[in-house]
Design an enzyme around this catalytic site. Structure first.
Site, PDB file in Angstrom:
ATOM      1  N   TYR A 252      11.088   4.763   0.475  1.00  0.00           N
ATOM      2  CA  TYR A 252      11.147   4.953   1.923  1.00  0.00           C
ATOM      3  C   TYR A 252      10.326   6.181   2.284  1.00  0.00           C
ATOM      4  O   TYR A 252      10.030   7.007   1.424  1.00  0.00           O
ATOM      5  CB  TYR A 252      12.581   5.028   2.439  1.00  0.00           C
ATOM      6  CG  TYR A 252      13.485   6.105   1.893  1.00  0.00           C
ATOM      7  CD1 TYR A 252      13.659   7.305   2.563  1.00  0.00           C
ATOM      8  CD2 TYR A 252      14.197   5.905   0.715  1.00  0.00           C
ATOM      9  CE1 TYR A 252      14.516   8.282   2.069  1.00  0.00           C
ATOM     10  CE2 TYR A 252      15.055   6.883   0.205  1.00  0.00           C
ATOM     11  CZ  TYR A 252      15.203   8.064   0.888  1.00  0.00           C
ATOM     12  OH  TYR A 252      16.043   9.033   0.412  1.00  0.00           O
ATOM     13  N   HIS A 299       9.301   8.811  -2.478  1.00  0.00           N
ATOM     14  CA  HIS A 299       8.296   8.611  -1.434  1.00  0.00           C
ATOM     15  C   HIS A 299       6.904   8.339  -1.988  1.00  0.00           C
ATOM     16  O   HIS A 299       6.538   8.877  -3.015  1.00  0.00           O
ATOM     17  CB  HIS A 299       8.252   9.826  -0.511  1.00  0.00           C
ATOM     18  CG  HIS A 299       9.606  10.264  -0.058  1.00  0.00           C
ATOM     19  ND1 HIS A 299      10.475   9.387   0.555  1.00  0.00           N
ATOM     20  CD2 HIS A 299      10.251  11.435  -0.143  1.00  0.00           C
ATOM     21  CE1 HIS A 299      11.597  10.037   0.833  1.00  0.00           C
ATOM     22  NE2 HIS A 299      11.484  11.274   0.416  1.00  0.00           N
TER      23      HIS A 299
END
Ligand SMILES: *[C@@H]1O[C@H](CO)[C@@H](O)[C@H](O)[C@H]1NC(C)=O
Ligand SMILES: *[C@@H]1O[C@H](CO)[C@@H](O)[C@H](O)[C@H]1NC(C)=O
Ligand SMILES: *[C@@H]1O[C@H](CO)[C@@H](O)[C@H](O)[C@H]1NC(C)=O
Length: 324
Positions: A252, A299
């Site tokens: 994410y 990430h």
């Protein structure tokens, strides 16, 4: 019958002129010699020299930027599609059973239930500085440049006290989640980035009972902040950033990356400070030696970096790199 027969040629003319107009408007401004047309038919989307929404003819940008998405949550827009809800609940999973609708209801009985930033207009020029926490700010002397913006968005703990010359002293918005919480002054909007439903419960708790002291780690049970300035990022916005802007790279998006896309949606001009490594290649904060997460973690750091540079190439953001 008679009448419509007589009108037919006029209809044709009408349709033809509409088609001409349509073709004109769908053409890119650069395809048309500027002196043969009145500038006013290309109405600017804001009153700054350049606007985020200018040149919506750039396929790369148009594919990613959804002008209809609502970045901030309110009661009215809070319903989540089933897949969005499932995706969001999977980010930082927990076994607690919580009723989302009830939590949203409680939040907006405490905090402003508004349509935030629905005020885009050709007369508006809202300039924003997004200030990250990179050590490349040290020695930059960006302070007064940063404070010159209408909106100054800071992230997590990034302090101003003692660093004014390089990072400025104004903070209109601070992005927070429970694990990164700090006290705010009364001029600052607390913008909660909810990565889990517990974050929303924590927000309620910090302004009421203070009973939540843990998420996956120990967190502050109360913070100083103006209740009437609290805003909550829409969970669907996080998914939008992940799917449209990161094309699902990483698990994410990082807080810093979401913040820049958030700024693209509430501002007309975006200047970015304190992102990336210092010139010596180190990845730590300007205020302590703890490292910023770039490559490790959940990430897609490389992809985020590439996307930011593409935004810069297209003049949608300006990245100020600092002097170190
Ligand atoms: C959540 O709460 C609302 C309102 O109290 C209720 O209508 C709804 O059925 C609840 N949903 C679940 C899944 O329990
Ligand atoms: C902020 O506002 C609260 C409530 O109005 C007040 O008690 C507090 O002293 C203010 N804080 C500052 C730093 O002005
Ligand atoms: C980020 O991207 C830019 C341009 O593509 C590149 O010059 C820079 O080295 C990248 N930074 C990192 C840390 O990968």
């Amino acid at each position: 019958m008679n009448i419509s027969n007589r009108l037919t040629p006029r209809y044709f003319t009408l349709i033809l002129s509409f088609m001409t107009l349509f073709l004109l408007f769908t053409h890119t401004p650069t395809d048309i010699t500027t002196d043969s047309f009145d500038d006013s038919i290309f109405e600017a989307s804001c009153s700054c020299k350049t606007c985020i929404m200018d040149f919506m003819d750039d396929d790369w940008f148009v594919y990613r930027y959804d002008p209809t998405i609502t970045p901030l949550l309110n009661r009215k827009n809070s319903a989540l599609r089933r897949d969005t809800y499932k995706w969001w609940r999977g980010l930082q999973p927990s076994s607690l059973r919580v009723n989302y609708t009830e939590v949203v209801d409680q939040m907006f009985s405490l905090f402003p239930d508004k349509d935030h930033y629905a005020d885009t207009s050709p007369d508006r020029c809202r300039t924003c500085a997004v200030v990250g926490n990179s050590a490349n700010l040290l020695g930059s002397h960006y302070g007064s440049l940063i404070d010159f913006h209408d909106v100054v968005i800071r992230i997590n703990k990034g302090p101003t006290k003692g660093y004014e010359r390089d990072v400025g002293s104004k903070t209109t918005h601070r992005i927070l989640y429970p694990e990164s919480a700090v006290d705010l002054d009364n001029n600052t909007h607390l913008v909660l980035f909810p990565f889990k439903i517990r974050d929303m419960q924590w927000l309620i708790s910090t302004f009421t009972t203070g009973h939540i002291t843990r998420t996956y780690t120990r967190v502050k049970s109360s913070i100083k902040a103006d209740e009437n300035k609290v805003m909550i990022l829409h969970p669907a916005f996080i998914k939008y950033v992940y799917e449209k802007w990161l094309l699902r790279h990483g698990r994410y998006p990082s807080t810093g990356f979401i913040t820049i896309i958030f700024a693209l949606h509430i501002c007309d001009q975006v200047n970015v400070f304190g992102f990336g490594a210092s010139s010596t290649g180190t990845w730590h904060h300007y205020f302590d030696r703890s490292r910023t997460h770039f490559k490790g973690g959940p990430h897609g750091g490389d992809f985020e970096n590439k996307t930011l540079h593409k935004l810069q190439q297209r003049n949608k953001i300006i990245i100020h790199k600092g002097y170190r």
